[in-house]
Design a protein around this motif. Structure first.
Motif, PDB file in Angstrom:
ATOM      1  N   GLY A 129      -1.357 -10.856   0.514  1.00 23.29           N
ATOM      2  CA  GLY A 129      -1.728 -12.219   0.899  1.00 23.29           C
ATOM      3  C   GLY A 129      -1.846 -13.082  -0.344  1.00 23.29           C
ATOM      4  N   PRO A 130      -2.530 -14.218  -0.220  1.00 20.68           N
ATOM      5  CA  PRO A 130      -2.567 -15.176  -1.336  1.00 20.68           C
ATOM      6  C   PRO A 130      -3.377 -14.719  -2.543  1.00 20.68           C
ATOM      7  N   ASN A 174       5.229  -5.298  -1.192  1.00 23.52           N
ATOM      8  CA  ASN A 174       5.248  -5.595   0.255  1.00 23.52           C
ATOM      9  C   ASN A 174       6.545  -6.366   0.526  1.00 23.52           C
ATOM     10  N   ASN A 208       7.118  -4.341   5.250  1.00 22.91           N
ATOM     11  CA  ASN A 208       6.415  -5.313   6.090  1.00 22.91           C
ATOM     12  C   ASN A 208       7.104  -5.408   7.448  1.00 22.91           C
ATOM     13  N   ALA A 255      -1.824  -6.376  10.413  1.00 24.85           N
ATOM     14  CA  ALA A 255      -1.766  -7.701   9.790  1.00 24.85           C
ATOM     15  C   ALA A 255      -2.408  -8.721  10.722  1.00 24.85           C
ATOM     16  N   GLY A 280      -7.934  -2.007   3.729  1.00 28.13           N
ATOM     17  CA  GLY A 280      -7.313  -3.226   3.200  1.00 28.13           C
ATOM     18  C   GLY A 280      -8.172  -4.442   3.513  1.00 28.13           C
TER      19      GLY A 280
HETATM   20  C1  LIG Z   1      -3.039 -16.290   4.230  1.00 26.35           C
HETATM   21  C2  LIG Z   1      -2.610 -14.893   4.512  1.00 26.35           C
HETATM   22  C3  LIG Z   1      -1.400 -14.427   4.048  1.00 26.35           C
HETATM   23  C4  LIG Z   1      -0.994 -13.126   4.333  1.00 26.35           C
HETATM   24  N1  LIG Z   1       0.179 -12.672   3.821  1.00 26.35           N
HETATM   25  C5  LIG Z   1       0.562 -11.396   4.061  1.00 26.35           C
HETATM   26  C6  LIG Z   1       1.745 -10.877   3.472  1.00 26.35           C
HETATM   27  O1  LIG Z   1       2.414 -11.569   2.711  1.00 26.35           O
HETATM   28  N2  LIG Z   1       2.102  -9.602   3.781  1.00 26.35           N
HETATM   29  C7  LIG Z   1       1.344  -8.805   4.601  1.00 26.35           C
HETATM   30  O2  LIG Z   1       1.689  -7.644   4.841  1.00 26.35           O
HETATM   31  N3  LIG Z   1       0.197  -9.261   5.132  1.00 26.35           N
HETATM   32  C8  LIG Z   1      -0.197 -10.536   4.871  1.00 26.35           C
HETATM   33  N4  LIG Z   1      -1.375 -11.004   5.396  1.00 26.35           N
HETATM   34  C9  LIG Z   1      -2.156 -10.108   6.272  1.00 26.35           C
HETATM   35  C10 LIG Z   1      -3.284  -9.426   5.507  1.00 26.35           C
HETATM   36  O3  LIG Z   1      -2.796  -8.565   4.527  1.00 26.35           O
HETATM   37  C11 LIG Z   1      -4.168  -8.626   6.473  1.00 26.35           C
HETATM   38  O4  LIG Z   1      -3.405  -7.590   7.030  1.00 26.35           O
HETATM   39  C12 LIG Z   1      -4.739  -9.485   7.610  1.00 26.35           C
HETATM   40  O5  LIG Z   1      -5.103 -10.759   7.125  1.00 26.35           O
HETATM   41  C13 LIG Z   1      -5.962  -8.837   8.253  1.00 26.35           C
HETATM   42  O6  LIG Z   1      -6.940  -8.521   7.292  1.00 26.35           O
HETATM   43  P1  LIG Z   1      -8.183  -9.490   6.920  1.00 26.35           P
HETATM   44  O7  LIG Z   1      -8.892  -9.814   8.183  1.00 26.35           O
HETATM   45  O8  LIG Z   1      -8.966  -8.721   5.908  1.00 26.35           O
HETATM   46  O9  LIG Z   1      -7.571 -10.720   6.327  1.00 26.35           O
HETATM   47  C14 LIG Z   1      -1.805 -12.292   5.106  1.00 26.35           C
HETATM   48  C15 LIG Z   1      -3.036 -12.769   5.562  1.00 26.35           C
HETATM   49  C16 LIG Z   1      -3.449 -14.041   5.271  1.00 26.35           C
HETATM   50  C17 LIG Z   1      -4.784 -14.521   5.782  1.00 26.35           C
END
Ligand SMILES: Cc1cc2nc3c(=O)[nH]c(=O)nc-3n(C[C@H](O)[C@H](O)[C@H](O)COP(=O)(O)O)c2cc1C
Ligand code: SF4
Ligand code: SF4
Length: 417
Positions: free
Chosen positions: A32-33, A111, A142, A219, A298
């Protein structure tokens, strides 16, 4: 983004290895970011994170990649977005090289998603090989992002080539890519899959059967965020006009994510590694994920909101939990909930009734408003519960603002099969 204030000391009780990759504890910064720059990787390592999955990189361009517009709904406890910037594959490779030089113990995941038209699985294999050469410790395929073809297909009538969460629902295709990438690289292959389509455990099992070293779940969930009913042209995002189907994350998705982890662990058995993600915002959440079957944890949204340096506190709380229960390592409490979760036809129910403490009752009447209850009346400004009519559901206990109601148990009911 502040510098880490707490230095983490390794604790062997949390350590694990997948293939030849060692994790100093269970915690990974999820893609993510917060995993887009070298400096973030350095901070994550200083705060004790075991690994970081770099922001999604796809090839070839152009694909959907927009400046980020995020929104944290604090009251509802979800994060939502649709506009998001991905890494180009070149940026990913550079970040892997720079990240390897700048960190010592941090496990770096590439990823990746291939979105082009190279024949068969060759596009995925090429990306994985290049990521391995650039220094990735592991590949994370992914198969989960709901913000690519899945979003487009649900919001419009057009169909596009399947990517992310729409491809991730297809066990045959996903596991075929896993198998090919496993043969293309020596490093461990993780695959991050989606609950969309309702087949997450089946897809996970197919991936393990084809050699995946670890399945990652989950995700974001695709949903519709709060919007203004007086102006439906305007979505909830700042500096973005339209409402959209949005990627949801944060504590709101945790109960669903726990179920996904549990389902995968049940289907796949005890042996394979599983990375659990989704709404984790405390050590307690992480422990619950491990109890439902996760090996690795994660975290994304929490790092967006608070940075990285809460981890030493979480690890200390996990250590205290393990000390309290005499667990020597995380494996000793992994799956505990999997074994306890009971099917609906085998529940042990206790007979009983609700009882009011009249000293605490203010006569507010909230309990008597419960729509499925015919047992409560307000008499002389106080609640009266008719035991004979009480079904013992316990909703009145939850709605009473003064804690005046409690359940009285009368004995175990006979089980009906
Ligand atoms: C802004 C944002 C961008 C994300 N970008 C990706 C990404 O590029 N690749 C990916 O596998 N998951 C991505 N995710 C998903 C997160 O890795 C994670 O699986 C998901 O947000 C659930 O976890 P959390 O509730 O801790 O955020 C993103 C999540 C957010 C909020
Ligand atoms: S909700 Fe609680 S305080 Fe209000 S009437 Fe019922 S028992 Fe009394
Ligand atoms: S336990 Fe359920 S049925 Fe019994 S009084 Fe309370 S709300 Fe009514």
């Amino acid at each position: 983004m502040r510098k880490s204030s707490q230095i983490y000391q390794d604790d062997e009780r949390f350590a694990l290895a997948i293939g030849n990759v060692k994790f100093r504890n269970n915690f990974i910064v999820a893609s993510g970011p917060t995993v887009k720059w070298k400096e973030q990787l350095v901070l994550a390592e200083e705060s004790g994170w075991a690994g970081a999955s770099l922001k999604l990189a796809f090839e070839p361009e152009p694909y959907i990649s927009l400046p980020p517009r995020y929104r944290w709904f604090g009251k509802e406890k979800y994060h939502a977005f649709t506009a998001e910037k991905r890494l180009t594959f070149e940026q990913c490779l550079k970040l892997l090289e720079d990240g390897r030089k700048a960190t010592r113990n941090l496990v770096l995941f590439a990823n990746i998603t291939y979105v082009g038209d190279k024949p068969g699985v060759t596009g995925w294999e090429d990306m994985a090989r290049k990521a391995e050469s650039a220094g990735a410790h592991a590949i994370e395929l992914n198969m989960c992002c709901p913000n690519m073809s899945f979003n487009v297909a649900l919001s419009e009538k057009t169909r596009t080539a399947q990517t992310g969460a729409s491809m991730g629902q297809n066990a045959t295709v996903v596991s075929m890519i896993v198998e090919a990438v496993k043969q293309a690289v020596k490093i461990p292959v993780f695959v991050k899959i989606t609950p969309e389509g309702g087949r997450i455990a089946e897809v996970a099992k197919a991936c393990y059967d084809k050699g995946a070293d670890c399945v990652c779940s989950v995700a974001n969930r695709l949903a519709i965020a709060e919007f203004d009913i007086e102006n439906i042209n305007q979505g909830p995002y700042r500096l973005q006009d339209e409402p959209t189907l949005a990627c949801f994350s944060g504590p709101w998705i945790k109960p669903l994510a726990l179920r996904d982890v549990y389902e995968i662990r049940r289907k796949a058995g005890k042996a394979p590694f599983l990375l659990g993600t989704g709404g984790i915002a405390s050590a307690r959440d992480a422990i619950q994920f491990i109890m439902c079957g996760a090996d690795l944890i994660g975290v994304c949204t929490e790092t967006m909101l608070h940075g990285f340096d809460f981890l030493p506190k979480w690890l200390k709380q996990m250590q205290e939990f393990m000390d309290r229960h005499g667990f020597k390592n995380y494996r000793e409490f992994r799956d505990l909930a999997v074994d306890k979760i009971t099917s609906a036809d085998k529940l042990t129910l206790h007979g009983g009734y609700a009882e009011v403490d009249l000293d605490k009752c203010t006569g507010c009447g909230l309990c008597s408003a419960v729509g499925h209850c015919n047992a409560i009346t307000i008499v002389d400004k106080q609640s009266r519960i008719d035991r004979k009519k009480c079904l013992a559901c316990s909703t009145c206990v939850d709605v009473c603002p003064t804690g005046a109601i409690r359940m009285v148990a009368t004995g175990v009911l006979e089980k009906k099969s």
